[in-house]
Design an enzyme around this catalytic site. Structure first.
Site, PDB file in Angstrom:
ATOM      1  CE  LYS A 138      -0.854   1.764  -5.607  1.00  0.00           C
ATOM      2  NZ  LYS A 138      -0.898   2.600  -6.834  1.00  0.00           N
ATOM      3  CB  SER A 139      -3.375  -2.767  -8.118  1.00  0.00           C
ATOM      4  OG  SER A 139      -4.322  -2.150  -8.977  1.00  0.00           O
ATOM      5  CE1 TYR A 160       5.960   2.820   2.318  1.00  0.00           C
ATOM      6  CE2 TYR A 160       4.404   1.010   2.389  1.00  0.00           C
ATOM      7  CZ  TYR A 160       5.662   1.493   2.106  1.00  0.00           C
ATOM      8  OH  TYR A 160       6.611   0.644   1.588  1.00  0.00           O
ATOM      9  CB  SER A 194      13.212  -2.785   4.100  1.00  0.00           C
ATOM     10  OG  SER A 194      12.840  -2.425   2.791  1.00  0.00           O
ATOM     11  CG  ASP A 247       4.913  -4.294   2.745  1.00  0.00           C
ATOM     12  OD1 ASP A 247       5.736  -4.954   3.383  1.00  0.00           O
ATOM     13  OD2 ASP A 247       5.150  -3.140   2.304  1.00  0.00           O
ATOM     14  CG  ASN A 294      -1.620  -7.764  -9.826  1.00  0.00           C
ATOM     15  OD1 ASN A 294      -1.522  -7.964 -11.042  1.00  0.00           O
ATOM     16  ND2 ASN A 294      -1.548  -6.551  -9.295  1.00  0.00           N
ATOM     17  CB  VAL A 340      -1.018   0.025   1.169  1.00  0.00           C
ATOM     18  CG1 VAL A 340      -2.079  -1.043   0.969  1.00  0.00           C
ATOM     19  CG2 VAL A 340      -0.338  -0.141   2.520  1.00  0.00           C
TER      20      VAL A 340
HETATM   21  N1  LIG Z   1      10.673  -1.162   1.515  1.00  0.00           N
HETATM   22  C1  LIG Z   1      10.632  -0.186   0.647  1.00  0.00           C
HETATM   23  O1  LIG Z   1      11.486   0.729   0.649  1.00  0.00           O
HETATM   24  C2  LIG Z   1       9.543  -0.161  -0.364  1.00  0.00           C
HETATM   25  C3  LIG Z   1       9.615   0.715  -1.457  1.00  0.00           C
HETATM   26  C4  LIG Z   1       8.588   0.692  -2.387  1.00  0.00           C
HETATM   27  C5  LIG Z   1       7.533  -0.194  -2.223  1.00  0.00           C
HETATM   28  N2  LIG Z   1       7.464  -1.026  -1.140  1.00  0.00           N
HETATM   29  C6  LIG Z   1       6.342  -1.977  -0.944  1.00  0.00           C
HETATM   30  O2  LIG Z   1       6.199  -2.768  -2.133  1.00  0.00           O
HETATM   31  C7  LIG Z   1       4.866  -2.618  -2.620  1.00  0.00           C
HETATM   32  C8  LIG Z   1       4.825  -2.745  -4.128  1.00  0.00           C
HETATM   33  O3  LIG Z   1       5.681  -1.805  -4.741  1.00  0.00           O
HETATM   34  P1  LIG Z   1       5.138  -0.492  -5.462  1.00  0.00           P
HETATM   35  O4  LIG Z   1       3.813  -0.152  -4.937  1.00  0.00           O
HETATM   36  O5  LIG Z   1       6.196   0.527  -5.307  1.00  0.00           O
HETATM   37  O6  LIG Z   1       5.078  -0.842  -6.990  1.00  0.00           O
HETATM   38  P2  LIG Z   1       4.609  -2.105  -7.886  1.00  0.00           P
HETATM   39  O7  LIG Z   1       3.756  -3.026  -7.108  1.00  0.00           O
HETATM   40  O8  LIG Z   1       5.826  -2.608  -8.567  1.00  0.00           O
HETATM   41  O9  LIG Z   1       3.751  -1.389  -9.017  1.00  0.00           O
HETATM   42  C9  LIG Z   1       2.568  -0.695  -8.732  1.00  0.00           C
HETATM   43  C10 LIG Z   1       2.127   0.001 -10.018  1.00  0.00           C
HETATM   44  O10 LIG Z   1       1.737  -0.979 -10.994  1.00  0.00           O
HETATM   45  C11 LIG Z   1       0.365  -0.761 -11.356  1.00  0.00           C
HETATM   46  N3  LIG Z   1      -0.247  -2.098 -11.504  1.00  0.00           N
HETATM   47  C12 LIG Z   1      -0.472  -2.993 -10.518  1.00  0.00           C
HETATM   48  N4  LIG Z   1      -0.965  -4.132 -11.020  1.00  0.00           N
HETATM   49  C13 LIG Z   1      -1.076  -3.942 -12.364  1.00  0.00           C
HETATM   50  C14 LIG Z   1      -1.534  -4.765 -13.423  1.00  0.00           C
HETATM   51  N5  LIG Z   1      -1.952  -6.012 -13.203  1.00  0.00           N
HETATM   52  N6  LIG Z   1      -1.508  -4.237 -14.683  1.00  0.00           N
HETATM   53  C15 LIG Z   1      -1.068  -2.992 -14.906  1.00  0.00           C
HETATM   54  N7  LIG Z   1      -0.618  -2.164 -13.937  1.00  0.00           N
HETATM   55  C16 LIG Z   1      -0.625  -2.637 -12.673  1.00  0.00           C
HETATM   56  C17 LIG Z   1      -0.231   0.055 -10.243  1.00  0.00           C
HETATM   57  O11 LIG Z   1      -1.263   0.892 -10.725  1.00  0.00           O
HETATM   58  P3  LIG Z   1      -2.717   0.998 -10.029  1.00  0.00           P
HETATM   59  O12 LIG Z   1      -2.518   1.106  -8.543  1.00  0.00           O
HETATM   60  O13 LIG Z   1      -3.255   2.275 -10.636  1.00  0.00           O
HETATM   61  O14 LIG Z   1      -3.464  -0.219 -10.446  1.00  0.00           O
HETATM   62  C18 LIG Z   1       0.968   0.912  -9.800  1.00  0.00           C
HETATM   63  O15 LIG Z   1       1.130   2.013 -10.672  1.00  0.00           O
HETATM   64  C19 LIG Z   1       4.479  -1.228  -2.100  1.00  0.00           C
HETATM   65  O16 LIG Z   1       3.108  -0.968  -2.199  1.00  0.00           O
HETATM   66  C20 LIG Z   1       5.022  -1.279  -0.700  1.00  0.00           C
HETATM   67  O17 LIG Z   1       4.176  -2.019   0.140  1.00  0.00           O
HETATM   68  C21 LIG Z   1       8.465  -1.013  -0.209  1.00  0.00           C
END
Ligand SMILES: NC(=O)c1ccc[n+]([C@@H]2O[C@H](COP(=O)([O-])OP(=O)(O)OC[C@H]3O[C@@H](n4cnc5c(N)ncnc54)[C@H](OP(=O)(O)O)[C@@H]3O)[C@@H](O)[C@H]2O)c1
Length: 283
Positions: free
Chosen positions: A228-229, A49, A135, A44, A238, A19
């Site tokens: 995330k979505s 956040y 992390s 997560d 997903n 999220v």
């Molecule tokens: N520890 C850290 O430093 C750190 C850093 C970054 C992230 N995180 C964690 O990791 C999680 C995931 O990473 P993230 O949120 O950065 O990015 P991600 O999951 O790699 O990508 C999310 C993006 O992809 C899009 N998306 C999701 N499913 C899709 C699908 N099936 N088809 C097309 N587009 C899709 C989403 O758009 P929509 O939402 O508009 O659908 C959003 O723009 C985070 O939410 C967080 O919990 C941790």
């Protein structure tokens, strides 16, 4: 859904729901409710956040027993000291409206991480946290950390996707028995990942989407994923990754997409460190 058993015996789902960048409480609550109804059992979040309360509300409203949900949160840089982490843990518990956190991570390898870790070890021993981890700890930092602390980290959550495959990080985690978890499994949707021709071809061969192939690839490398979505259809899409398997040849093809570096964040840039230190978490 598959589970992995961490070193301390705690079972962690191989897929969860992230999220990050969902600051609006209503949007966050709806997305987490959608995810829980779809079948995700790992959520997560992080103190940074700003949505721990919304996550807590969604968990309550879902009606799903707390014991079935694996809840991860992370302590921010401004809480990186013994006293800071003690306060930070209590703040997380309060905002998450729970007696315990399933997995508590040090969000960034910055500040007094060793002081914070001692507070996390105490919370673990007191039953406030079921597992502790880190992390964004890159190989040399993770090795140093594991060689220094008393309680080994259970998990290292790092950026990990087809364009940044982190083989060295995975090798190091394996050596120190640390479970890898991928943040940004879709490279945050950047760099044309969803229209990459190699991934599209593999997806077509399985009647699956590119997103499903990416998640499957990481799962087959033993990596926990937390996509995330905020869109219900994508949240469902997903999660439909448990009925197919990539071949060795397909895994090999995906390995050719590695650029060996992140285009999202640069942990070696002092300006990035300064930016993160400047951000404070408030009560
Ligand atoms: N520890 C850290 O430093 C750190 C850093 C970054 C992230 N995180 C964690 O990791 C999680 C995931 O990473 P993230 O949120 O950065 O990015 P991600 O999951 O790699 O990508 C999310 C993006 O992809 C899009 N998306 C999701 N499913 C899709 C699908 N099936 N088809 C097309 N587009 C899709 C989403 O758009 P929509 O939402 O508009 O659908 C959003 O723009 C985070 O939410 C967080 O919990 C941790």
């Amino acid at each position: 859904m598959e589970y992995v058993t961490l070193n301390n015996g705690v079972k962690m789902p191989m897929e969860g729901f992230g999220v990050f960048q969902v600051p609006d409480p209503e949007i966050c609550k709806k997305a987490v409710l959608d995810a829980l109804h779809t079948g995700y059992r790992l959520i997560d979040t992080a103190a940074a956040y700003g949505n721990e309360e919304a996550v807590a509300q969604a968990i309550k409203e879902s009606g799903i027993d707390r014991s079935e949900i694996f809840l991860t949160t992370k302590l921010w840089v401004s809480d990186m000291s013994y006293e800071g982490a003690k306060k930070g843990i209590e703040r997380c518990l309060r905002k998450l409206d729970t007696d315990y956190i399933d997995l508590l991570l040090i969000h960034q390898p910055m500040g007094d991480i060793f002081g914070a870790w001692r507070a996390m070890e105490e919370a673990y021993k007191a039953g406030k946290v079921r597992a502790i981890g880190v992390s964004n700890f890159y190989p040399e930092r993770l090795a140093d950390f594991c060689l220094t602390v008393n309680t080994q980290p259970e998990v290292d959550q790092v950026e990990l996707h087809p364009f940044f495959q982190q083989n060295k990080a995975l090798e190091t985690m394996k050596k120190y028995h640390v479970q890898p978890e991928a943040w940004g499994p879709f490279a945050e949707g950047k760099f044309g990942i969803f229209t990459n021709p190699v991934l599209e071809e593999i997806a077509k061969a399985h009647g699956k989407t590119v997103g499903q192939v990416i998640l499957r690839w990481n799962i087959q490398r033993g990596v926990v994923v937390i996509p995330k979505s905020v869109h219900t259809a994508r949240i469902e899409e997903n999660f439909e990754i448990w009925d197919f398997e990539l071949t060795d040849e397909e895994m090999q093809k995906i390995s050719t997409l590695d650029t060996g570096r992140s285009e999202i964040v640069d942990h070696s840039d002092p300006a990035f460190t300064e930016l993160l230190h400047a951000m404070k978490i408030s009560d």
